[in-house]
Design a protein around this motif. Structure first.
Motif, PDB file in Angstrom:
ATOM      1  N   LEU A 170      22.590 -19.577  15.051  1.00 35.46           N
ATOM      2  CA  LEU A 170      22.934 -17.622  15.647  1.00 35.46           C
ATOM      3  C   LEU A 170      24.613 -17.906  15.693  1.00 35.46           C
ATOM      4  CD1 LEU A 170      20.345 -17.337  18.285  1.00 35.46           C
ATOM      5  CD2 LEU A 170      20.158 -15.916  16.012  1.00 35.46           C
ATOM      6  N   TRP A 171      25.334 -17.238  14.458  1.00 32.07           N
ATOM      7  CA  TRP A 171      26.276 -16.845  14.277  1.00 32.07           C
ATOM      8  C   TRP A 171      27.053 -15.311  15.805  1.00 32.07           C
ATOM      9  CZ3 TRP A 171      29.297 -19.511  10.706  1.00 32.07           C
ATOM     10  CH2 TRP A 171      28.421 -20.296  10.094  1.00 32.07           C
ATOM     11  N   VAL A 172      28.235 -15.680  15.825  1.00 30.65           N
ATOM     12  CA  VAL A 172      28.878 -14.311  17.342  1.00 30.65           C
ATOM     13  C   VAL A 172      30.038 -14.311  16.721  1.00 30.65           C
ATOM     14  CG1 VAL A 172      27.964 -15.971  19.182  1.00 30.65           C
ATOM     15  CG2 VAL A 172      30.816 -17.260  17.886  1.00 30.65           C
ATOM     16  N   SER A 173      30.476 -13.249  16.871  1.00 31.00           N
ATOM     17  CA  SER A 173      31.585 -12.280  16.295  1.00 31.00           C
ATOM     18  C   SER A 173      32.945 -13.328  17.208  1.00 31.00           C
ATOM     19  CB  SER A 173      31.761 -10.842  17.339  1.00 31.00           C
ATOM     20  OG  SER A 173      31.077 -10.692  18.786  1.00 31.00           O
ATOM     21  N   SER A 174      33.516 -12.406  16.529  1.00 31.07           N
ATOM     22  CA  SER A 174      35.184 -13.452  16.347  1.00 31.07           C
ATOM     23  C   SER A 174      36.079 -12.096  17.239  1.00 31.07           C
ATOM     24  CB  SER A 174      35.662 -13.086  14.817  1.00 31.07           C
ATOM     25  OG  SER A 174      35.187 -14.071  14.146  1.00 31.07           O
ATOM     26  N   PRO A 175      37.043 -12.725  18.147  1.00 29.12           N
ATOM     27  CA  PRO A 175      37.212 -13.739  18.190  1.00 29.12           C
ATOM     28  C   PRO A 175      36.668 -14.437  18.955  1.00 29.12           C
ATOM     29  CG  PRO A 175      39.058 -12.911  19.013  1.00 29.12           C
ATOM     30  CD  PRO A 175      38.069 -11.739  18.210  1.00 29.12           C
ATOM     31  N   SER A 176      36.014 -15.798  18.980  1.00 28.94           N
ATOM     32  CA  SER A 176      35.124 -16.298  20.007  1.00 28.94           C
ATOM     33  C   SER A 176      35.813 -17.876  20.339  1.00 28.94           C
ATOM     34  CB  SER A 176      33.816 -17.252  18.991  1.00 28.94           C
ATOM     35  OG  SER A 176      32.835 -17.798  20.269  1.00 28.94           O
ATOM     36  N   SER A 177      35.521 -18.340  21.006  1.00 25.22           N
ATOM     37  CA  SER A 177      35.642 -19.826  21.406  1.00 25.22           C
ATOM     38  C   SER A 177      35.470 -20.935  20.333  1.00 25.22           C
ATOM     39  CB  SER A 177      35.706 -20.269  22.731  1.00 25.22           C
ATOM     40  OG  SER A 177      34.375 -20.212  23.436  1.00 25.22           O
ATOM     41  N   THR A 178      34.193 -20.515  19.338  1.00 29.36           N
ATOM     42  CA  THR A 178      33.134 -21.674  19.274  1.00 29.36           C
ATOM     43  C   THR A 178      33.865 -20.970  17.584  1.00 29.36           C
ATOM     44  OG1 THR A 178      31.391 -19.850  19.169  1.00 29.36           O
ATOM     45  CG2 THR A 178      31.654 -21.936  21.076  1.00 29.36           C
ATOM     46  N   GLN A 179      34.684 -21.349  17.523  1.00 25.34           N
ATOM     47  CA  GLN A 179      34.977 -21.014  15.642  1.00 25.34           C
ATOM     48  C   GLN A 179      34.483 -21.231  14.992  1.00 25.34           C
ATOM     49  OE1 GLN A 179      39.458 -22.661  15.365  1.00 25.34           O
ATOM     50  NE2 GLN A 179      39.810 -21.035  16.784  1.00 25.34           N
ATOM     51  N   ALA A 180      33.483 -23.147  15.152  1.00 25.26           N
ATOM     52  CA  ALA A 180      32.585 -23.086  13.983  1.00 25.26           C
ATOM     53  C   ALA A 180      31.451 -22.182  13.680  1.00 25.26           C
ATOM     54  CB  ALA A 180      31.637 -24.926  13.882  1.00 25.26           C
ATOM     55  N   SER A 181      31.201 -20.787  15.178  1.00 31.19           N
ATOM     56  CA  SER A 181      30.242 -20.111  14.559  1.00 31.19           C
ATOM     57  C   SER A 181      30.628 -18.868  14.567  1.00 31.19           C
ATOM     58  CB  SER A 181      29.028 -20.108  16.154  1.00 31.19           C
ATOM     59  OG  SER A 181      28.403 -21.812  15.904  1.00 31.19           O
ATOM     60  N   ASP A 182      31.780 -18.644  14.593  1.00 38.10           N
ATOM     61  CA  ASP A 182      31.930 -16.754  14.587  1.00 38.10           C
ATOM     62  C   ASP A 182      32.871 -16.251  13.281  1.00 38.10           C
ATOM     63  OD1 ASP A 182      34.637 -18.351  14.130  1.00 38.10           O
ATOM     64  OD2 ASP A 182      35.903 -17.653  15.100  1.00 38.10           O
ATOM     65  N   GLY A 183      32.136 -14.722  13.845  1.00 43.02           N
ATOM     66  CA  GLY A 183      32.800 -15.376  11.610  1.00 43.02           C
ATOM     67  C   GLY A 183      31.338 -13.424  11.832  1.00 43.02           C
ATOM     68  N   LEU A 184      30.984 -13.170  12.823  1.00 44.80           N
ATOM     69  CA  LEU A 184      29.254 -12.304  12.271  1.00 44.80           C
ATOM     70  C   LEU A 184      30.230 -10.923  11.967  1.00 44.80           C
ATOM     71  CD1 LEU A 184      26.722 -12.152  12.465  1.00 44.80           C
ATOM     72  CD2 LEU A 184      27.107 -10.898  15.131  1.00 44.80           C
ATOM     73  N   GLY A 185      29.363 -10.183  11.189  1.00 47.92           N
ATOM     74  CA  GLY A 185      30.104  -9.250  10.790  1.00 47.92           C
ATOM     75  C   GLY A 185      30.571  -9.214   9.839  1.00 47.92           C
ATOM     76  N   PRO A 186      31.501  -7.752  10.644  1.00 48.22           N
ATOM     77  CA  PRO A 186      31.416  -7.116  11.461  1.00 48.22           C
ATOM     78  C   PRO A 186      29.987  -6.613  11.149  1.00 48.22           C
ATOM     79  CG  PRO A 186      33.473  -6.865  11.059  1.00 48.22           C
ATOM     80  CD  PRO A 186      32.836  -7.689   9.450  1.00 48.22           C
ATOM     81  N   LEU A 187      29.621  -6.137   9.681  1.00 54.20           N
ATOM     82  CA  LEU A 187      28.347  -5.702   9.842  1.00 54.20           C
ATOM     83  C   LEU A 187      27.204  -6.767   9.763  1.00 54.20           C
ATOM     84  CD1 LEU A 187      29.496  -2.096   7.924  1.00 54.20           C
ATOM     85  CD2 LEU A 187      28.777  -2.512  10.129  1.00 54.20           C
ATOM     86  N   TYR A 188      25.789  -6.185  10.515  1.00 55.24           N
ATOM     87  CA  TYR A 188      25.147  -7.774   9.477  1.00 55.24           C
ATOM     88  C   TYR A 188      24.029  -6.625   9.957  1.00 55.24           C
ATOM     89  CZ  TYR A 188      24.910  -8.035  14.430  1.00 55.24           C
ATOM     90  OH  TYR A 188      24.709  -7.935  16.057  1.00 55.24           O
ATOM     91  N   ASN A 189      22.345  -7.723   9.015  1.00 56.71           N
ATOM     92  CA  ASN A 189      21.064  -7.525   9.934  1.00 56.71           C
ATOM     93  C   ASN A 189      20.928  -8.449  10.452  1.00 56.71           C
ATOM     94  OD1 ASN A 189      21.810  -6.684   6.321  1.00 56.71           O
ATOM     95  ND2 ASN A 189      21.001  -4.929   7.281  1.00 56.71           N
ATOM     96  N   SER A 190      21.485  -9.460  11.043  1.00 53.71           N
ATOM     97  CA  SER A 190      20.703 -10.386  11.154  1.00 53.71           C
ATOM     98  C   SER A 190      22.361 -11.197  11.860  1.00 53.71           C
ATOM     99  CB  SER A 190      19.365 -10.902  10.569  1.00 53.71           C
ATOM    100  OG  SER A 190      18.859 -12.399  11.385  1.00 53.71           O
ATOM    101  N   ARG A 191      21.219 -12.298  13.171  1.00 54.36           N
ATOM    102  CA  ARG A 191      22.885 -13.379  13.267  1.00 54.36           C
ATOM    103  C   ARG A 191      22.013 -15.095  12.375  1.00 54.36           C
ATOM    104  NH1 ARG A 191      23.224 -13.728  19.249  1.00 54.36           N
ATOM    105  NH2 ARG A 191      24.730 -15.515  18.750  1.00 54.36           N
ATOM    106  N   GLY A 192      21.547 -14.597  11.791  1.00 54.43           N
ATOM    107  CA  GLY A 192      21.248 -16.113  11.174  1.00 54.43           C
ATOM    108  C   GLY A 192      20.058 -16.031  10.493  1.00 54.43           C
ATOM    109  N   CYS A 193      20.413 -17.202   8.609  1.00 53.10           N
ATOM    110  CA  CYS A 193      19.093 -17.012   8.158  1.00 53.10           C
ATOM    111  C   CYS A 193      17.704 -17.115   8.986  1.00 53.10           C
ATOM    112  CB  CYS A 193      19.002 -18.063   7.818  1.00 53.10           C
ATOM    113  SG  CYS A 193      20.743 -18.021   6.759  1.00 53.10           S
ATOM    114  N   GLN A 194      17.389 -17.835   9.930  1.00 50.83           N
ATOM    115  CA  GLN A 194      15.796 -17.865  10.654  1.00 50.83           C
ATOM    116  C   GLN A 194      15.834 -17.035  10.634  1.00 50.83           C
ATOM    117  OE1 GLN A 194      12.717 -19.840  10.951  1.00 50.83           O
ATOM    118  NE2 GLN A 194      14.501 -21.441  10.514  1.00 50.83           N
TER     119      GLN A 194
END
Length: 521
Positions: A109-133
């Protein structure tokens, strides 16, 4: 009885010539197989393959190897929701470890930037889902929103507008013109892009909300039976970036199941092209056409294989496009950190992103390789009940009604030097991988590549009978409108209209046997 075997199509000679076959129909278009490390078939081997994939005319018992639709990569059919989530049955120990890493990235599940979990940030800014699954639920089939007003979740709308007369041609359009192939040029909407993203990170407006209205129609069947079909009408509410264009074209897309993709990718392009008959030269009413897609990886035209209209040539490119468009995650093939944001969406473009750390892109090349490997090796479950008398009768009805003209039962994959799991396997996808006119009822009226608004790639049928077990629903077709396999059959039109009409008028016991056969796949 009709089968999907065709003689060399006349209108494909420019394609074969440009792709490097020198105009000789017997030779494979080598450029289309750039993604494979192929060991060429000998003449003797090609003859054996032709015999093995020929349609059967004996329905008294299952065919040899029919129990393993994915060849050696087949896995035992589980009775739980993980039936689509197993690695290839012939995968190595090392390969299974890579598969599990890819699974982790697929489920992330990806999260928006900036985030302390840099390996998982970068979501969107526009999107349909937070992850492939979240779209490919349990590696299976998505569905329309459960209730009016809910986000699309595992379904979205593709968007495009007609290309202006003075628009610069894309590379694929230049190629198609040289190849003499028909296409209708279009472009992503200049404001809303190539798909409607109904979710967004904090502070950024979403693009709008997809709304579906249904109208029911009764269909009378033989034997006093009936079925009800629901016809969807789509609209976009609350557009976040100004009025929608009058000429906006939309196409609903449900996330398809993921099993067997690596095996479909391993089918030689020549074997798929051999089934094409764009002018219906044999007069059987079936006019399958190949989709041609521009490869971002190879900078060349390739045979389209993946997506509802076969718009991507490889699993890697399908995955890269989904990361960029569905989740807003940049990657080596789609490096824009703002995802699909257009120049008209200034706040989206200027929003923080996750491509400014050591990774470079928000998912890097190594991560994409793991996801691609995972997607290539989601195994096809073994057949069930294939020796049941009703299933065997249903198979005979399936063949006799002409369904195999598009849902081609068998292929043999290429010999591959670096993909042992997919190498030289007899597979049973029940798809010819070609585009077919499916009639006005299923038309989205939106062209894509060489596909017009009535054409769709033949969907593979393997594993389809486990949909309810895995995903908890029985919603089928590209937009989930069909609530059962019978409804899906009854929506078939265009080239498939004669087969559909035969299903309507056949004895009820044959119709039941047909559905029972499809459920066994």
């Amino acid at each position: 009885m009709r089968c999907s075997s065709k003689s060399g199509p006349r209108r494909l000679w420019p394609l074969l010539a440009i792709l490097g076959a020198g105009g000789a129909l017997a030779e494979p278009p080598t450029l289309s197989d750039l993604h494979l490390s192929v060991v060429p078939r000998t003449e003797s081997e090609a003859g054996r393959v032709a015999g093995v994939v020929a349609p059967t005319d004996d329905f008294s018992a299952p065919e040899q190897f029919e129990a393993n639709p994915g060849g050696g990569a087949t896995v035992r059919a589980r009775s739980d929701a993980d039936a689509y989530s197993l690695p290839s049955g012939n995968i190595s120990f090392e390969g299974e470890l890579d598969f599990k890493v890819g699974n982790g990235l697929f489920r992330k599940l990806w999260v928006s930037s900036p985030s302390s979990t840099q390996a998982s940030d970068g979501l969107g800014p526009l999107y349909n889902s937070r992850g492939c699954q979240n779209c490919h639920l349990k590696d299976g089939r998505g569905h329309p929103p459960d209730a009016p007003g809910e986000p699309g979740g595992s379904m979205f709308l593709r968007l495009s507008v007609p290309a202006p007369g003075d628009a610069a041609r894309t590379r694929i359009e230049e190629y198609l013109l040289k190849a003499g192939m028909d296409f209708i040029p279009s472009r992503p909407d200049p404001v809303y892009g190539g798909q409607l993203q109904d979710l967004s990170v904090a502070g950024i407006p979403a693009e709008g909300r997809m709304v579906i209205d249904y109208a029911e129609t009764e269909v009378a069947l033989s034997g006093g039976e009936s079925a009800s079909l629901r016809a969807p009408v789509y609209r976009i509410d609350n557009p976040g970036y100004g009025p929608l264009r009058d000429d906006l074209m939309t196409s609903p897309r449900v996330a398809p199941q993921m099993i067997g993709l690596g095996l479909l990718e391993a089918v030689p392009a020549a074997d798929i092209l051999a089934g094409a008959d764009p002018d219906d030269a044999d007069g059987d009413g079936i006019s399958g056409r190949p989709q041609i897609a521009w490869s971002m990886r190879y900078g060349a035209p390739m045979l389209g294989r993946f997506g509802w209209k076969a718009g991507n040539p490889t699993i890697e490119e399908q995955s890269a496009s989904a990361f960029a468009g569905d989740v807003g995650i940049s990657n080596p093939l789609k490096p824009a950190p703002a995802g699909e944001c257009t120049d008209a969406q200034i706040a989206c473009i200027n929003a923080p992103h996750g491509a400014d750390d050591a990774r470079g892109d928000e998912i890097d090349a190594e991560g994409m390789d793991f996801v691609t490997f995972y997607s290539q090796n989601l195994a096809v479950p073994a057949r069930r009940d294939m020796d049941d008398p009703q299933v065997l009768r249903g198979k005979e009805v399936f063949y006799g009604t002409g369904c195999t003209a598009c849902h081609r039962p068998k292929f043999v994959t290429a010999r591959l030097e670096d993909q042992p799991e997919q190498s030289f396997q007899l597979i049973w996808p029940y798809s010819d991988m070609l585009l077919h006119d499916m009639g006005e009822g299923l038309a989205d009226n939106r062209p894509e590549g060489v596909a017009d608004g009535r054409e769709w790639r033949t969907a593979p049928l393997w594993g389809i009978g486990l949909t309810e077990q895995v995903n908890g629903h029985t919603l089928f077709l590209h937009d989930g409108r069909a609530r059962s396999l019978l409804e899906a059959v009854l929506w078939h039109g265009g080239e498939a209209r004669p087969a559909r009409d035969a299903v309507v008028s056949m004895p009820p016991e044959d119709r039941a046997a047909l559905i029972r056969f499809i459920e066994s796949l």
